[in-house]
Design a protein around this motif. Structure first.
Motif, PDB file in Angstrom:
ATOM      1  N   THR A  76       0.801  -1.159   0.097  1.00 41.56           N
ATOM      2  CA  THR A  76       0.025   0.108  -0.046  1.00 41.56           C
ATOM      3  C   THR A  76       0.871   1.241  -0.121  1.00 41.56           C
ATOM      4  O   THR A  76       0.607   2.390  -0.633  1.00 41.56           O
ATOM      5  CB  THR A  76      -0.941   0.058   1.270  1.00 41.56           C
ATOM      6  OG1 THR A  76      -1.676  -1.127   1.245  1.00 41.56           O
ATOM      7  CG2 THR A  76      -1.858   1.179   1.261  1.00 41.56           C
TER       8      THR A  76
ATOM      9  N   GLU B 205       2.062   1.913  -3.331  1.00 39.90           N
ATOM     10  CA  GLU B 205       0.899   2.724  -4.395  1.00 39.90           C
ATOM     11  C   GLU B 205       1.046   3.863  -3.977  1.00 39.90           C
ATOM     12  O   GLU B 205       0.831   4.737  -5.092  1.00 39.90           O
ATOM     13  CB  GLU B 205      -0.389   2.008  -3.769  1.00 39.90           C
ATOM     14  CG  GLU B 205      -0.620   0.285  -4.371  1.00 39.90           C
ATOM     15  CD  GLU B 205      -1.954   0.033  -3.885  1.00 39.90           C
ATOM     16  OE1 GLU B 205      -2.529  -0.726  -4.699  1.00 39.90           O
ATOM     17  OE2 GLU B 205      -2.449   0.343  -2.820  1.00 39.90           O
ATOM     18  N   ARG B 206       0.990   4.409  -2.738  1.00 40.32           N
ATOM     19  CA  ARG B 206       1.094   6.017  -2.632  1.00 40.32           C
ATOM     20  C   ARG B 206       2.307   6.662  -3.016  1.00 40.32           C
ATOM     21  O   ARG B 206       2.161   7.595  -3.473  1.00 40.32           O
ATOM     22  CB  ARG B 206       0.959   5.944  -0.895  1.00 40.32           C
ATOM     23  CG  ARG B 206      -0.441   5.710  -0.287  1.00 40.32           C
ATOM     24  CD  ARG B 206      -0.689   6.284   1.135  1.00 40.32           C
ATOM     25  NE  ARG B 206       0.590   5.796   1.935  1.00 40.32           N
ATOM     26  CZ  ARG B 206       0.408   4.639   2.739  1.00 40.32           C
ATOM     27  NH1 ARG B 206      -0.695   4.017   2.681  1.00 40.32           N
ATOM     28  NH2 ARG B 206       1.179   4.285   3.685  1.00 40.32           N
TER      29      ARG B 206
ATOM     30  N   GLY C 263       2.152   5.922  -7.110  1.00 41.73           N
ATOM     31  CA  GLY C 263       1.060   6.276  -7.892  1.00 41.73           C
ATOM     32  C   GLY C 263       0.564   5.145  -8.772  1.00 41.73           C
ATOM     33  O   GLY C 263      -0.420   5.431  -9.426  1.00 41.73           O
TER      34      GLY C 263
ATOM     35  N   ARG D  61       7.666   8.116 -10.664  1.00 45.03           N
ATOM     36  CA  ARG D  61       6.352   7.982 -10.334  1.00 45.03           C
ATOM     37  C   ARG D  61       5.566   7.805 -11.591  1.00 45.03           C
ATOM     38  O   ARG D  61       5.868   7.782 -12.832  1.00 45.03           O
ATOM     39  CB  ARG D  61       5.608   9.281  -9.757  1.00 45.03           C
ATOM     40  CG  ARG D  61       6.173   9.538  -8.289  1.00 45.03           C
ATOM     41  CD  ARG D  61       5.652  10.507  -7.681  1.00 45.03           C
ATOM     42  NE  ARG D  61       6.047  10.868  -6.272  1.00 45.03           N
ATOM     43  CZ  ARG D  61       7.047  11.952  -6.251  1.00 45.03           C
ATOM     44  NH1 ARG D  61       7.494  12.647  -7.041  1.00 45.03           N
ATOM     45  NH2 ARG D  61       7.496  12.251  -5.096  1.00 45.03           N
TER      46      ARG D  61
END
Length: 499
Positions: A158, A161-162, A165, A214
């Motif tokens: 997670t 993911e942050r 992106g 990103r």
């Protein structure tokens, strides 16, 4: 006989064997069937009787699986729970086979049932551990990316993911090089190939600072630690990634604030020395005025002797102007904010320039300064303005400490401490350091001065430690304090900063 032995063996290991002759409805069950379901075998003679023991939530799935086999022939496998008469729940796995007759209709239905409680418990434990691990990975601030030996992404936390992106579902199966900018992306395939061919771990087990990319194409600094994990013949690489953007901004801001504090400290020091500096400047300026007035009178009635004396007076005027200019230059350099830049600096010059500024007016206070500079001490790697600020602060503190002492002697000494560092010692004959503050003297807001803020020595120690040195204090033989400042020496062969 062999068939009976096989049935007995299956019964002994807990396998229920059953057979249903569909045209006659005759059911044959092994003794284990009753033990698995907790009822006498005769109560299992019909589909409805067996279905009544199945957990209500699992009845439809079992019924559908058997129904498809009866309609089409062939086998099926279904897992379900049964509710035993005593109230216990048991997991079973049923494998069945339906054989069709010559007319295409089902003729015989047989199969085997085994208990899978231990397997289900192990699966539940595994799911619990996986859920626990996932909850940790979802909350840990570091991003985690797991790839196989080909660099294909298998797991994306997670935090990852942050950070990057990408949703985990979207990036799974992609090459990890998508998280890298060029030229790292282009070179990554070669690194993977070399690692697979040679097994050489150039980056495994190390922590590096690299650049990440990103999803939107923006890049940012990251710190990545890689580890290797083997599962059978498969090799996986786990990367833990920290975003350094905030860290680098914070470090830059701390350096900026430290620079501000150093600058303010210098300005504060200059404010305290203003009256002494004014006195020091007034001497050459007053001399200049006297010499020029004398020259003017001599030139009013010129003769050879008057012209010679006028020339002498002008020379002395120039000397005094240079003296005043030197004082102004030292003042400007000390107060100037400047940039923090370490250069090769001669130790003698650092001390001479700092003491010239810090000892302004010391003679009027009855202070005698002694210098014992070791000629073997040559140069250090330092920011000149910052180190001179430390020296000015230490010398001024020594002066103030001796104002109430009968003996007022200030000594500055240098010596070599082994091949890698030099020491500058500033000693006074004051009352020394009080025991209650001796061990806290370099902490912020600790002071022995009635009106002091207690940040001067704290800043001094920060500057010295930023140079790779140390700043300590001790009581000397005269009863006063000796501050010892160590700095790393400059490398041999390096050129001295001439500026």
């Amino acid at each position: 006989m062999m068939l009976d032995d096989l049935r007995q063996t299956l019964d002994e290991v807990g396998h229920c064997i059953w057979s249903l002759d569909l045209p006659t409805g005759q059911v044959t069950l092994s003794p284990t069937c009753g033990r698995l379901l907790g009822v006498p075998a005769e109560r299992l003679a019909t589909f409805a009787a067996f279905q009544a023991l199945v957990h209500p939530d699992d009845r439809q799935a079992r019924s559908d699986a058997i129904g498809r086999a009866l309609g089409e022939g062939g086998g099926y496998e279904v897992e379900f729970r049964v509710v035993r008469p005593e109230g216990g729940i048991r997991w079973l796995r049923s494998r069945g086979q339906v054989r069709l007759g010559p007319d295409g209709r089902p003729a015989r239905h047989s199969g085997v049932i085994l208990g899978i409680d231990e397997q289900k418990k192990a699966e539940a434990d595994l799911r619990a551990r996986e859920a626990h691990m996932q909850s940790i990975l979802d909350t840990v601030p570091e991003a985690m990316v797991v790839t196989d030996a080909d660099g294909l992404i298998h797991s994306f936390s997670t935090a990852a993911e942050r950070l990057f992106g990408y949703p985990a579902a979207e990036i799974a199966g992609c090459n990890v090089s998508v998280l890298m900018p060029e030229p790292m992306r282009g070179a990554h395939a070669g690194h993977i190939e070399r690692y697979r061919r040679t097994g050489e771990r150039r980056v495994i087990g190390t922590t590096r600072v690299v650049t990440g990319r990103r999803r939107d194409g923006s890049t940012f600094p990251v710190e990545i630690t890689l580890g290797e994990m083997r599962s059978g013949e498969q090799v996986f690489v786990t990367g833990f990634i920290n975003d350094l953007t905030q860290h680098q901004w914070t470090q830059a801001r701390l350096r900026e604030l430290q620079s501000e504090l150093v600058h303010i400290s210098r300005l504060s020091a200059m404010g305290e020395m203003a009256s002494a500096l004014a006195h020091e400047l007034n001497q050459p300026l007053g001399a200049i005025a006297n010499y020029t007035n004398g020259c003017r009178r001599l030139l009013a009635d010129p003769d050879p002797e008057a012209i010679a004396r006028t020339r002498e007076g002008l020379d002395k005027t120039a000397e005094q102007a240079l003296r005043a200019g030197q004082i102004i230059r030292r003042l400007r350099e000390f107060v100037s904010r400047g940039e923090t830049e370490k250069r090769i600096e001669p130790v003698t010059r650092l001390i001479e320039e700092a003491s010239a500024l810090a000892l302004v007016g010391a003679g009027e206070q009855g202070i005698t300064a002694h210098f014992a500079l070791d000629p073997q001490v040559s140069a250090v790697l330092a920011d000149r303005v910052q180190v001179q600020q430390v020296l000015v602060n230490l010398i001024r503190n020594a002066r103030e400490a001796m104002l109430q002492s009968a003996r007022r002697e200030l000594t500055v000494e240098t010596r070599t401490l082994g091949p890698g560092s030099v020491e500058i010692a500033v000693s006074d004959t004051g009352p020394g350091i009080a025991e209650e503050v001796a061990d806290r003297l370099f902490q912020p807001f600790v002071t022995t001065k009635p009106g002091g803020m207690g940040v001067g020595l704290s800043i001094c120690r920060s500057i010295v430690e930023a140079h790779g040195g140390r700043l300590t204090v001790e009581r000397n033989r005269a009863g006063g304090a000796t501050f010892r400042l160590t700095l790393p020496t400059a490398r041999e062969g390096a050129s001295l900063h001439a500026g």
